[in-house]
Design a protein around this motif. Structure first.
Motif, PDB file in Angstrom:
ATOM      1  N   GLN A 439       3.959  18.023 -10.954  1.00 44.73           N
ATOM      2  CA  GLN A 439       4.166  16.591 -10.770  1.00 44.73           C
ATOM      3  C   GLN A 439       2.865  15.812 -10.991  1.00 44.73           C
ATOM      4  N   LYS A 440       1.773  16.359 -10.460  1.00 43.57           N
ATOM      5  CA  LYS A 440       0.473  15.712 -10.638  1.00 43.57           C
ATOM      6  C   LYS A 440      -0.421  16.684 -11.383  1.00 43.57           C
ATOM      7  N   SER A 441      -0.637  16.392 -12.653  1.00 41.43           N
ATOM      8  CA  SER A 441      -1.395  17.319 -13.478  1.00 41.43           C
ATOM      9  C   SER A 441      -2.882  17.249 -13.170  1.00 41.43           C
ATOM     10  N   TYR A 442      -3.532  18.345 -13.378  1.00 42.50           N
ATOM     11  CA  TYR A 442      -4.981  18.371 -13.161  1.00 42.50           C
ATOM     12  C   TYR A 442      -5.692  17.602 -14.259  1.00 42.50           C
ATOM     13  N   MET A 443      -6.604  16.724 -13.864  1.00 40.19           N
ATOM     14  CA  MET A 443      -7.423  15.978 -14.828  1.00 40.19           C
ATOM     15  C   MET A 443      -8.866  16.409 -14.630  1.00 40.19           C
ATOM     16  N   PRO A 444      -9.440  17.146 -15.581  1.00 39.31           N
ATOM     17  CA  PRO A 444     -10.830  17.563 -15.385  1.00 39.31           C
ATOM     18  C   PRO A 444     -11.759  16.352 -15.450  1.00 39.31           C
ATOM     19  N   ILE A 445     -12.913  16.455 -14.807  1.00 39.20           N
ATOM     20  CA  ILE A 445     -13.895  15.367 -14.923  1.00 39.20           C
ATOM     21  C   ILE A 445     -14.520  15.491 -16.308  1.00 39.20           C
ATOM     22  N   GLY A 446     -14.468  14.429 -17.079  1.00 40.89           N
ATOM     23  CA  GLY A 446     -15.017  14.482 -18.431  1.00 40.89           C
ATOM     24  C   GLY A 446     -14.392  13.379 -19.256  1.00 40.89           C
ATOM     25  N   THR A 447     -14.402  13.555 -20.583  1.00 43.30           N
ATOM     26  CA  THR A 447     -13.836  12.528 -21.458  1.00 43.30           C
ATOM     27  C   THR A 447     -12.309  12.647 -21.447  1.00 43.30           C
ATOM     28  N   GLY A 480      -8.657   3.867 -27.631  1.00 48.02           N
ATOM     29  CA  GLY A 480     -10.075   3.536 -27.866  1.00 48.02           C
ATOM     30  C   GLY A 480     -10.994   4.109 -26.795  1.00 48.02           C
ATOM     31  N   ARG A 481     -10.447   4.861 -25.847  1.00 49.83           N
ATOM     32  CA  ARG A 481     -11.279   5.313 -24.716  1.00 49.83           C
ATOM     33  C   ARG A 481     -11.431   6.843 -24.677  1.00 49.83           C
ATOM     34  N   LEU A 482     -11.202   7.456 -25.850  1.00 46.23           N
ATOM     35  CA  LEU A 482     -11.198   8.926 -25.874  1.00 46.23           C
ATOM     36  C   LEU A 482     -12.511   9.557 -25.420  1.00 46.23           C
TER      37      LEU A 482
END
Ligand SMILES: Nc1ncnc2c1ncn2[C@@H]1O[C@H](COP(=O)(O)OP(=O)(O)OP(=O)(O)O)[C@@H](O)[C@H]1O
Length: 575
Positions: A439-447, A480-482
Motif C-alpha cells: 500500500q505504501k511503497s518504499y521511497m529511497p532517499i535520493g533523486t 522536470g524533477r527527476l
C-alpha cells in the motif's frame, strides 16, 4: 559471563578479519604497531636509567655530566614523541581497516536473505536496534579490542623491563626475627606487586556491576533514540491526532530508564573514582617510602632513589592495567555480548527453514506459479490458510479478498518468500521476475529517477522513457524533477506514491506482480486507468491483488476468498 567465554566470543567476532583476504596487510600493520609499542617501552627504560645519571650529576655538582644528561634527555624525548606519533598513526589505520571490514561483513549478513526483516519476526527484542550494533558496537569493538590488547602487551613488556630494573636496585633487605636474619631479595618488586594487586582486587570488586549497567545504558539510549526517530518518521500522523502529550509522556518514560540506570552508574563510578584516584595519589609517596630505608642506610644515592620512583611508577601503571581499563573492559564485555547476540540471531535466521519455515520453493514450473498444500500461520501458530492448492498461469488475474486481518497480506508475503511461518510447496517459473507493491511503497532517499528505478533494472532506461512513463501514470508534473534529491515519501501524496509504484512496474516489467491494496489511495477512475494500463502494457504478467473495493473485481478473472480460520475458496469472478 565467564572470562573464557568472553575471550572465545571476542575471537569469534574478530577471527574472520584476521583470517580474511586482508589478513596479510592487517598482520603487517599490527606488527608495525607492536614494534613501535616495544620501541616506546625501550625508550622509557633508557629515560629511567637517565634519571640515575642526571640526579647523580646534580648531587655531585658535575656540570659536564649535567649538560650531557640534558642533551641525552632531549634526544630520548624526541625519539619517544616521534615513535608515539607513528604508533597512533599506524593504530588508527589498522582501526579503520578493521572497522570497514567488519561493517561490510555485518551489513551483508544483515541484508542477506532478508535477514533484516526476518530478524524482527523471529528474534523480537533479543536482537534489538541492529542499526546501533552495526554502527556503534562494531566501532567500539574494534577500538576497545585494539586498545585493550595493545595496552596489555605494552604493560606486560613494561612491567617485565622495570621489574628487572627494580630487582637490581632492590639489593637485599634483611629482616630480623629474634636472632634469625631473613634476607629478602627484590623487596621493591614485592612491594609493587602487593600494592598493585590490592588495587586491582578492590577495583574489580567495586566495578563489577558496571558490566551490566553499561550494557543496559547503551540499550536504553538506543531505545530512546529509536523512539525519537519513529516520532520524526510519523510526525504527520501524530500532528493530526495531536498526540504530542502522549508522545512526550512516552519519551520521558523511556528517558526514565536512562536516568535511573545512569544514577546507578554514578554511584558505582563515584566509589571507583575514590579508589582509583586515591590509589594513584598514594602511589607517588608509596614508592619513595619503600625506597627510603635503602637511601637512608646509604645503600643507594639520590639518582637511584629517583630512578626507583620512576621505575615504580611504570610497574604500577603496568600492573594497574585492570584498574585503568576496568570501565573499558566492562564496555568491551558488553559490546561483545551484544555483537555475539546479534551474530547468533542472524545465524538462527539463516538456519530458520529447519526450525519454522517448512515451505519448499522450487524453480522451473512449466505451468506458472503452482501452490501445493500451502499452510500459512501467524507467529503464534494460529492457522490463517490451510492446504491452499492453486495454479496461477502467465497472464492470470486473481483478486484475494476476505475480512480485515484474515491473512491476505500474509499470504502475499508467503508467496514472495519473506514470511517464514509457512509449510507446503511453491513452484515458480525459471525466469520469474517477481514484484511486490504494498500500500505504501518504499521511497529511497535520493533523486526521483532513483526512486523510479528502485531497486534497479536489468535493462537501461533513458530519460525519455522515464518521462513517458511518468506521463502514463498521470505524473507528468514531476517529469522536470527527476534529478531532485528529496525524501520523496514526505513530499508526494500517498496517491502519487502509489502511481510512482505503478511507474516502477511499467519500467521493470515483472512476470509476477503482487499488489497489496496498491490502489487504495487512488480515485476509482485512476485505479481503473492504472489496472488497464498494466493489462495493456504487460499482458503476460500475472497479477495477484489484495483489496477490499468491489471495483477491483472488474480487473480480475478469479477470486480467492479467505475466511481467516484457514478456509479458502477459489472461484471465477461472476460465478
Ligand atoms: N509481524 C507480525 N507479527 C505478528 N502477527 C502478525 C504479523 N503480521 C501480521 N500478523 C497477524 O496476522 C494476521 C493477518 O494479517 P494480515 O496483514 O495478513 O491481514 P490482512 O487480511 O491483510 O488484513 P487487512 O485487510 O486489514 O490489511 C493478523 O491477525 C495480524 O495481526
Amino acid at each position: 559471563m565467564r572470562r573464557g567465554i568472553v575471550l572465545k566470543r571476542a575471537w569469534r567476532i574478530a577471527r574472520a578479519f584476521w583470517l580474511s583476504e586482508e589478513k596479510w596487510a592487517a598482520w603487517r600493520l599490527l606488527l608495525v604497531v607492536v614494534a613501535l609499542n616495544l620501541g616506546t617501552v625501550y625508550i622509557s627504560t633508557r629515560i629511567n636509567v637517565w634519571h640515575s645519571a642526571f640526579y647523580q650529576s646534580i648531587q655531585s655538582y658535575d656540570e659536564q655530566g649535567f649538560i650531557h644528561s640534558i642533551i641525552t634527555f632531549c634526544v630520548l624525548s624526541l625519539v619517544l614523541v616521534v615513535l608515539r606519533g607513528y604508533q597512533l598513526y599506524a593504530r588508527m589505520l589498522l582501526h579503520i581497516r578493521w572497522r570497514r571490514w567488519l561493517t561490510k561483513e555485518y551489513l551483508s549478513h544483515w541484508l542477506q536473505g532478508q535477514t533484516y526483516y526476518r530478524l524482527q519476526l523471529l528474534a523480537g527484542n533479543e536482537a534489538d536496534n541492529p542499526d546501533q550494533r552495526i554502527s556503534e558496537d562494531v566501532e567500539q569493538f574494534v577500538q576497545l579490542t585494539l586498545r585493550l590488547s595493545l595496552d596489555l602487551l605494552q604493560d606486560l613488556v613494561t612491567v617485565s623491563s622495570f621489574v628487572y630494573i627494580l630487582w637490581n636496585l632492590s639489593g637485599v633487605l634483611t629482616l630480623r626475627l629474634g636472632d634469625t636474619v631473613i634476607p629478602v631479595y627484590g623487596y621493591l618488586v614485592w612491594m609493587a606487586f602487593l600494592y598493585a594487586g590490592a588495587g586491582t582486587y578492590w577495583t574489580v570488586k567495586l566495578g563489577r556491576p558496571l558490566v551490566r549497567l553499561d550494557y543496559d545504558q547503551q540499550r536504553f539510549e538506543a531505545d530512546f533514540r529509536f523512539f525519537l526517530s519513529r516520532l520524526r518518521e510519523n510526525a504527520e500522523s501524530i500532528a493530526f491526532y495531536q498526540g504530542e502529550r502522549q508522545e512526550e509522556l512516552h519519551a520521558l518514560g523511556k528517558f526514565r530508564y536512562i536516568m535511573d540506570n545512569f544514577l546507578q552508574i554514578r554511584s558505582v563510578r563515584r566509589k571507583l573514582l575514590w579508589l582509583t584516584s586515591g590509589y594513584s595519589q598514594t602511589a607517588v609517596i608509596f614508592a619513595v617510602l619503600v625506597a627510603a630505608p635503602r637511601y637512608f642506610s646509604n645503600q643507594i644515592h639520590l639518582g637511584q632513589m629517583f630512578q626507583i620512583a620512576d621505575a615504580y611508577g611504570h610497574v604500577q601503571s603496568g600492573f594497574s592495567f585492570v584498574v585503568d581499563s576496568f570501565t573499558r573492559l566492562a564496555q568491551w564485555r558488553a559490546v561483545i555480548n551484544r555483537l555475539n547476540h546479534f551474530l547468533v540471531y542472524m545465524e538462527l535466521v539463516h538456519m530458520a527453514p529447519s526450525a519454522y519455515d517448512r515451505l519448499e520453493r522450487t524453480q522451473g514450473s512449466q505451468t506458472g506459479f503452482a501452490i501445493d498444500a500451502l499452510d500459512v500461520q501467524k507467529p503464534d501458530g494460529q492457522l490463517l490458510v490451510r492446504q491452499l492448492t492453486a495454479v496461477f498461469k502467465p497472464g492470470d488475474r486473481v483478486l484475494i479478498c476476505g475480512p480485515s486481518g484474515c491473512g491476505k497480506s500474509t499470504l502475499l508475503r508467503t508467496l514472495t518468500g519473506i514470511w517464514p511461518y509457512a509449510a507446503g510447496h511453491v513452484r515458480q517459473p525459471q525466469t520469474a521476475a517477481v514484484m511486490f507493491i504494498p500500500q505504501k511503497s518504499y521511497m529511497p532517499i535520493g533523486t526521483l529517477r532513483q526512486a523510479l528505478l528502485y531497486p534497479g533494472t536489468a535493462r537501461t532506461v533513458n530519460g525519455q522513457e522515464l518521462v513517458a512513463t511518468l506521463e502514463l501514470c498521470r505524473l507528468s508534473h514531476l517529469s522536470g524533477r527527476l534529478e531532485e534529491v528529496l525524501e520523496w515519501d514526505k513530499v508526494l501524496s500517498l496517491g502519487e506514491q502509489q502511481r510512482v509504484a505503478f511507474a516502477r512496474v511499467l519500467l521493470q516489467r515483472p512476470n509476477w506482480l503482487f499488489l497489496d491494496e496498491a490502489t487504495s489511495a487512488l480515485d476509482e477512475e485512476t485505479e481503473r486507468f492504472m489496472y488497464e494500463t498494466v493489462g495493456r502494457r504487460l499482458p503476460q504478467t500475472t497479477l495477484i491483488s489484495v483489496g477490499h473495493r468491489r471495483t477491483l473485481l472488474t480487473y480480475h478473472r478469479r477470486r480467492l476468498e479467505l475466511d481467516g480460520r484457514g478456509g479458502w475458496r477459489l472461484s471465477a469472478i461472476g460465478s
